[in-house]
Design a protein around this motif. Structure first.
Motif, mmCIF file in Angstrom:
data_model
loop_
_atom_site.group_PDB
_atom_site.id
_atom_site.type_symbol
_atom_site.label_atom_id
_atom_site.label_comp_id
_atom_site.label_asym_id
_atom_site.label_seq_id
_atom_site.Cartn_x
_atom_site.Cartn_y
_atom_site.Cartn_z
ATOM 1 N N SER A 1 -3.410 19.779 5.178
ATOM 2 C CA SER A 1 -4.571 19.669 4.305
ATOM 3 C C SER A 1 -4.619 18.242 3.774
ATOM 4 C CB SER A 1 -4.448 20.660 3.148
ATOM 5 O OG SER A 1 -5.477 20.456 2.201
ATOM 6 N N LEU A 2 -5.755 17.580 3.969
ATOM 7 C CA LEU A 2 -5.927 16.196 3.526
ATOM 8 C C LEU A 2 -7.132 16.089 2.603
ATOM 9 C CD1 LEU A 2 -5.544 14.489 7.028
ATOM 10 C CD2 LEU A 2 -3.761 14.880 5.331
ATOM 11 N N PHE A 3 -7.158 15.032 1.803
ATOM 12 C CA PHE A 3 -8.292 14.751 0.908
ATOM 13 C C PHE A 3 -8.628 15.978 0.049
ATOM 14 C CE2 PHE A 3 -8.715 11.792 4.466
ATOM 15 C CZ PHE A 3 -8.857 10.588 3.801
ATOM 16 N N ASP A 4 -7.597 16.510 -0.642
ATOM 17 C CA ASP A 4 -7.766 17.673 -1.525
ATOM 18 C C ASP A 4 -8.392 18.865 -0.805
ATOM 19 O OD1 ASP A 4 -6.543 16.963 -3.898
ATOM 20 O OD2 ASP A 4 -8.336 16.032 -4.736
ATOM 21 N N GLY A 5 -8.058 19.063 0.468
ATOM 22 C CA GLY A 5 -8.550 20.219 1.211
ATOM 23 C C GLY A 5 -9.853 20.004 1.949
ATOM 24 N N SER A 6 -10.402 18.788 1.892
ATOM 25 C CA SER A 6 -11.646 18.509 2.628
ATOM 26 C C SER A 6 -11.432 18.571 4.138
ATOM 27 C CB SER A 6 -12.201 17.130 2.264
ATOM 28 O OG SER A 6 -12.567 17.086 0.913
ATOM 29 N N GLU B 1 -7.688 -0.861 4.180
ATOM 30 C CA GLU B 1 -7.701 -1.472 2.836
ATOM 31 C C GLU B 1 -6.345 -1.365 2.167
ATOM 32 O OE1 GLU B 1 -10.749 -0.164 0.157
ATOM 33 O OE2 GLU B 1 -12.336 -0.576 1.615
ATOM 34 N N PHE B 2 -5.683 -0.233 2.341
ATOM 35 C CA PHE B 2 -4.364 -0.008 1.759
ATOM 36 C C PHE B 2 -3.386 -1.078 2.242
ATOM 37 C CE2 PHE B 2 -0.140 2.102 2.084
ATOM 38 C CZ PHE B 2 0.068 2.395 0.749
ATOM 39 N N TYR B 3 -3.369 -1.352 3.531
ATOM 40 C CA TYR B 3 -2.431 -2.340 4.066
ATOM 41 C C TYR B 3 -2.891 -3.773 3.823
ATOM 42 C CZ TYR B 3 0.636 1.149 5.980
ATOM 43 O OH TYR B 3 1.524 2.194 6.104
ATOM 44 N N GLU B 4 -4.183 -4.002 3.745
ATOM 45 C CA GLU B 4 -4.661 -5.352 3.417
ATOM 46 C C GLU B 4 -4.306 -5.726 1.989
ATOM 47 O OE1 GLU B 4 -8.838 -5.134 4.388
ATOM 48 O OE2 GLU B 4 -8.494 -5.973 6.380
ATOM 49 N N GLY B 5 -4.187 -4.735 1.115
ATOM 50 C CA GLY B 5 -3.870 -4.975 -0.293
ATOM 51 C C GLY B 5 -2.409 -5.251 -0.553
ATOM 52 N N GLU B 6 -1.554 -5.033 0.445
ATOM 53 C CA GLU B 6 -0.110 -5.239 0.235
ATOM 54 C C GLU B 6 0.274 -6.704 0.299
ATOM 55 O OE1 GLU B 6 2.309 -2.749 2.692
ATOM 56 O OE2 GLU B 6 1.976 -1.076 1.362
ATOM 57 N N THR C 1 -4.847 7.691 0.230
ATOM 58 C CA THR C 1 -6.096 8.458 0.077
ATOM 59 C C THR C 1 -6.455 8.673 -1.387
ATOM 60 O OG1 THR C 1 -5.003 10.642 0.084
ATOM 61 C CG2 THR C 1 -5.681 9.726 2.229
ATOM 62 N N GLY C 2 -5.437 8.672 -2.253
ATOM 63 C CA GLY C 2 -5.686 8.958 -3.668
ATOM 64 C C GLY C 2 -5.875 10.438 -3.939
#
Length: 127
Positions: free
Chosen positions: A46-51, A122-127, A31-32
């Motif tokens: 809490s995900l995406f900085d609390g979003s 995208e994360f797994y396609e980039g591996e 997620t970054g």
């Protein structure tokens, strides 16, 4: 209130996808953003900085997670269920998200496609 039911194909084994959805360090990697997560039923997340915030309800390692997402005061809880199924190309993820407030529906639907599962794919396609 509206519901979403969608399927996503993720190019990784179900165990890896499960870890990506439940391990705070892996969540932050794809997620970054900062993430707080535990696989303890009843724990807050809490995900995406609390979003996205809520409560973890149920886990089945490598197969399923169930969460309640908070949208302020609601009569019926908004429940997210993600089931992971082995697929010849990795994992078929079945998403069911219930009781989404009408005014949040379009943003939530887009968020699932782009920020959540889109980013995970995208994360797994980039591996």
């Amino acid at each position: 209130m509206k519901d979403i039911k969608k399927y996503y194909l993720i190019p990784a084994e179900p165990e890896l996808v499960y870890a990506a959805l439940t391990n705070p360090l892996t969540l932050q990697a794809w997620t970054g953003d900062e993430a707080e997560m535990s696989t303890e039923p009843g724990s807050e997340f809490s995900l995406f900085d609390g979003s996205i915030v809520g409560r973890n309800l149920e886990f089945e390692e490598g197969k399923k997670l169930v969460q309640q997402w908070y949208f302020g005061e609601q009569e019926e809880p908004s429940i997210v269920t993600i089931k992971l199924h082995p697929h010849k190309y990795g994992t078929s993820a079945e998403l069911r998200h219930t009781n989404i407030p009408d005014h949040d529906y379009n943003d939530i639907a887009e968020g699932w496609d782009e920020a959540y599962f889109g980013a995970l794919i995208e994360f797994y396609e980039g591996e």
